[in-house]
Design a protein around this motif. Structure first.
Motif, short mmCIF file in Angstrom:
data_model
loop_
_atom_site.label_atom_id
_atom_site.label_comp_id
_atom_site.label_asym_id
_atom_site.label_seq_id
_atom_site.Cartn_x
_atom_site.Cartn_y
_atom_site.Cartn_z
N GLU A 138 -3.14 1.09 1.01
CA GLU A 138 -1.72 1.32 1.32
C GLU A 138 -0.93 1.44 0.03
O GLU A 138 -1.43 1.14 -1.06
CB GLU A 138 -1.17 0.17 2.17
N SER A 195 2.61 -2.92 0.22
CA SER A 195 2.37 -2.75 1.65
C SER A 195 0.89 -3.05 1.93
O SER A 195 0.05 -3.06 1.02
CB SER A 195 2.70 -1.32 2.10
N HIS A 217 -2.28 -3.06 5.30
CA HIS A 217 -2.69 -2.90 6.69
C HIS A 217 -4.09 -3.49 6.81
O HIS A 217 -5.05 -2.95 6.26
CB HIS A 217 -2.65 -1.43 7.08
N VAL A 231 0.26 -5.96 9.59
CA VAL A 231 0.97 -4.91 8.86
C VAL A 231 2.01 -5.55 7.95
O VAL A 231 2.80 -6.40 8.39
CB VAL A 231 1.66 -3.90 9.81
N ASP A 251 4.99 -4.26 5.49
CA ASP A 251 5.77 -3.06 5.20
C ASP A 251 6.72 -3.34 4.04
O ASP A 251 7.74 -4.00 4.21
CB ASP A 251 6.55 -2.62 6.43
#
Length: 282
Positions: A190, A194, A196, A214, A216
């Motif tokens: 990512e 960030s 994932h 997740v 962000d």
């Protein structure tokens, strides 16, 4: 008369001379007998046996002790030889491995696959075996060479006589897993700040996502089952990750940057999968 007297005198003289000679012989014989040294016979009833020399009476026990020590040394040597032979058994074990056994097939299946697809390159990739599912057939991962977050690892399994691709996972040429529990932490590449994270298992020749996290931009966090993510705090996310991947149980695949015990796809190292798979098991 004169003649008779002369004869008598001559005979007397002769007889006297003979007696004198006989007396001399007797004297000489007596003298010779008196000068002879008597010889004593050792060990007879008439004379005592010769004294024993120091240490001779213990000769037999000493020999017995030496024989026992020699036997012990020989026995120890035989045991050492047996241990050395046991250490050399892997090659013999492979030679005797039943060609119809599942282990024989996955060993040679992975060997043939790597030889056909990952050799001959200028910079050959690395590889290793991993016990992810705990089903006695390890998984194969290839490609720990990358040093950036976009570098992933190709994961394979052996099933039904074939090497099946499960796709590419991880970042920085690495991924984490729980040995034997069929749980993989797949950190997808990512952008900065960030993330994932997929919690996956191997099923039906593919990776199935059970849970995901997740991050962000480093400010918003969410987690949950696929399609059902819910917002959470950073602390809640970290606690859930720790629950699913206990620090004392999780393993991380090797990385060419940090691990010296890494195997490269050369014919010699690939041969280890056939001869000694434990040598390339992580």
């Amino acid at each position: 008369m004169a003649v008779i007297l002369v004869i008598l005198l001559g005979a007397g003289a002769f007889t006297l001379g003979m007696k004198i000679r006989e007396a001399q012989r007797e004297k000489e014989k007596t003298t010779a007998d008196s000068t002879e040294t008597p010889v004593e016979i050792i060990g007879t009833e008439e004379s005592p046996s010769a004294p024993e020399l120091p240490g001779t009476s213990e000769a037999e026990p000493a020999d017995s002790e030496e024989n026992e020590e020699s036997a012990a040394v020989e026995e120890s040597s035989e045991e050492e030889a047996a241990e050395e032979a046991a250490e050399e058994e892997p090659a013999a074990e492979e030679a005797a491995l039943n060609e119809n056994s599942e282990e024989y097939h996955w060993r040679h299946g992975y060997y043939d696959f790597l030889m056909a697809n990952y050799t001959g390159e200028e910079y050959p990739p690395t590889f290793g075996l991993f016990d992810i599912t705990g089903d006695e057939i390890p998984e194969l991962a290839v490609g720990f060479n990358g040093t950036d977050r976009l570098a992933q690892v190709s994961l394979y399994e052996y099933t039904d006589g074939e090497v099946i691709s499960l796709g590419q996972i991880g970042s920085f040429s690495s991924f984490s897993y729980l040995p034997g529990q069929n749980r993989i932490r797949n950190d997808l590449p990512e952008a900065a700040f960030s993330g994932h994270i997929l919690v996956q298992e191997i099923a039906h020749e593919e990776l199935i996502t059970e849970y995901e996290f997740v991050i962000d931009g480093g400010t918003d966090y969410s987690m949950g089952t696929p399609g059902n993510l819910k917002a959470c705090t950073e602390e809640e996310l970290n606690a859930k990750v720790a629950e699913l991947f206990p620090e004392n149980e999780v393993k991380t695949t090797p990385n060419v940057m940090f691990d010296e015990n890494i195997h490269v796809c050369t014919p010699e190292e690939i041969q280890l999968i056939v001869d000694d798979p434990e040598a390339v098991m992580y």
